[in-house]
Design a protein around this motif. Structure first.
Motif, PDB file in Angstrom:
ATOM      1  N   ASN A  85       0.829  -1.215   0.000  1.00 31.42           N
ATOM      2  CA  ASN A  85       0.000   0.000   0.000  1.00 31.42           C
ATOM      3  C   ASN A  85       0.857   1.256   0.000  1.00 31.42           C
ATOM      4  OD1 ASN A  85      -2.497  -1.303  -0.058  1.00 31.42           O
ATOM      5  ND2 ASN A  85      -2.549  -1.539   2.166  1.00 31.42           N
ATOM      6  N   LYS A  86       1.962   1.240   0.730  1.00 31.43           N
ATOM      7  CA  LYS A  86       2.847   2.402   0.748  1.00 31.43           C
ATOM      8  C   LYS A  86       3.481   2.607  -0.636  1.00 31.43           C
ATOM      9  CE  LYS A  86       3.641   4.914   3.491  1.00 31.43           C
ATOM     10  NZ  LYS A  86       4.628   5.213   4.520  1.00 31.43           N
ATOM     11  N   THR A 126       0.804   4.208  -2.843  1.00 30.37           N
ATOM     12  CA  THR A 126       0.530   5.623  -2.605  1.00 30.37           C
ATOM     13  C   THR A 126       1.715   6.507  -2.980  1.00 30.37           C
ATOM     14  OG1 THR A 126       1.215   5.375  -0.280  1.00 30.37           O
ATOM     15  CG2 THR A 126      -1.131   5.134  -0.773  1.00 30.37           C
ATOM     16  N   GLN A 127       2.956   6.025  -2.762  1.00 25.02           N
ATOM     17  CA  GLN A 127       4.108   6.866  -3.091  1.00 25.02           C
ATOM     18  C   GLN A 127       4.315   6.986  -4.602  1.00 25.02           C
ATOM     19  OE1 GLN A 127       7.277   4.854  -0.911  1.00 25.02           O
ATOM     20  NE2 GLN A 127       8.069   3.894  -2.750  1.00 25.02           N
ATOM     21  N   THR A 180      -4.115   4.391  -6.694  1.00 23.30           N
ATOM     22  CA  THR A 180      -5.158   4.106  -5.691  1.00 23.30           C
ATOM     23  C   THR A 180      -5.401   2.621  -5.514  1.00 23.30           C
ATOM     24  OG1 THR A 180      -6.863   4.353  -7.410  1.00 23.30           O
ATOM     25  CG2 THR A 180      -6.331   6.302  -6.077  1.00 23.30           C
TER      26      THR A 180
END
Length: 290
Positions: A204-205, A208-209, A213
């Motif tokens: 997930n990181k 997002t980075q 989505t």
């Protein structure tokens, strides 16, 4: 009365024995200096080029470090670089590891160079042509990323070029507990039951980075080969920001993406850490300061 005095004497002796017990000193940090090697080896004695050029700069603990700690830290650093046959010759010493690294690199270069001579005889007819062929370059830097609170975080970065369109880069990280004299790993830092959630947090990181989505977008855009299979490895380092995982080119993404780093902050990583891990204490300290 005699029994009374005997009892008092026994208590005093017991108290003195307890008070004289020595606890192992808490080591907060280690001082380092730098070991540097810069070597050039030509393939042919009559030419300056082609040659291989190797530069190594390794941070190593200073001699005044307590012997047990010095030996443990040197041993930890000496086995961090994973790429090369020098590992077996490290002998728990940074200097021995560097010497073995140089020897292995030069021997490999000479072997590959002499194997290729027959394919490039025409090039060797002219010095100018020979100087553009079989030139290898490598730069290795070993540096301390964190050195406090009884924790050393160390990183070895190797940039190499052996011809072709581009070179290659590898990053090896290690985290060492100065009070247990052990290298920290997934197995002795994170709860097994929380590993699936840790892997999901990393993905997930990464998502997002990169401005996405969903995890699937990482693959759809061609940046990452199998993002749903990315997991936390032992190739991580710590600093004031949190814990960072490093992935070399081709490991989870094409070469064009380069070295990939994923950082989870201390508050993000806190739920996954073992209660008795030294990193749990470190995480609590940083979270309480924020």
């Amino acid at each position: 009365m005699k029994g009374f005095f005997t009892a008092i004497l026994g208590i005093l002796l017991l108290g003195s024995m307890v008070s004289c017990e020595r606890k192992a000193p808490t080591v907060e940090h280690v001082d380092f200096d730098t070991l540097t090697v810069d070597t050039i080896c030509p393939l042919f004695h009559s030419y300056e080029k082609p040659h291989c050029h190797l530069v190594i700069k390794m941070a190593k603990p200073v001699a005044k470090t307590p012997l047990e700690t010095l030996q443990a830290v040197e041993s930890f650093i000496s086995i961090l670089p994973k790429d090369g046959s020098f590992e077996a010759d490290a002998n728990g010493s940074v200097e021995s590891m560097v010497n073995a690294y140089v020897r292995s690199y030069v021997m490999q270069y000479l072997s590959e160079g002499h194997d290729a001579i027959g394919q490039h005889e025409s090039d060797l007819a002219e010095t100018e042509a020979a100087s553009t062929w079989m030139n290898y370059e490598e730069n290795v830097v070993g540096d301390v990323l964190y050195n406090a609170d009884g924790i050393i975080s160390y990183q070895v970065v190797a940039d190499s070029y052996t011809g072709g369109a581009h070179g290659n880069k590898t990053v090896d990280n290690g985290v060492f507990d100065l009070n247990t004299l052990q290298q920290l790993s997934i197995a002795n830092v994170f709860n097994d039951a929380t590993l699936p959630d840790l892997h999901a947090a990393l993905r997930n990181k990464l998502m997002t980075q990169n401005g996405y989505t969903t995890i699937d977008e990482l693959a759809e855009k061609g940046q990452f080969t199998a993002p749903n299979e990315i997991v936390a490895t032992d190739n991580f380092y710590v600093n004031e920001e949190g814990i960072t995982w490093t992935y070399d080119p081709y490991e989870i993404a094409p070469y064009s993406v380069g070295v990939v780093q994923i950082t989870l902050s201390w508050d993000e990583i806190l739920p996954f850490l073992m209660d008795d891990s030294s990193l749990k204490t470190l995480a609590n300290n940083f979270v309480s300061q924020s």
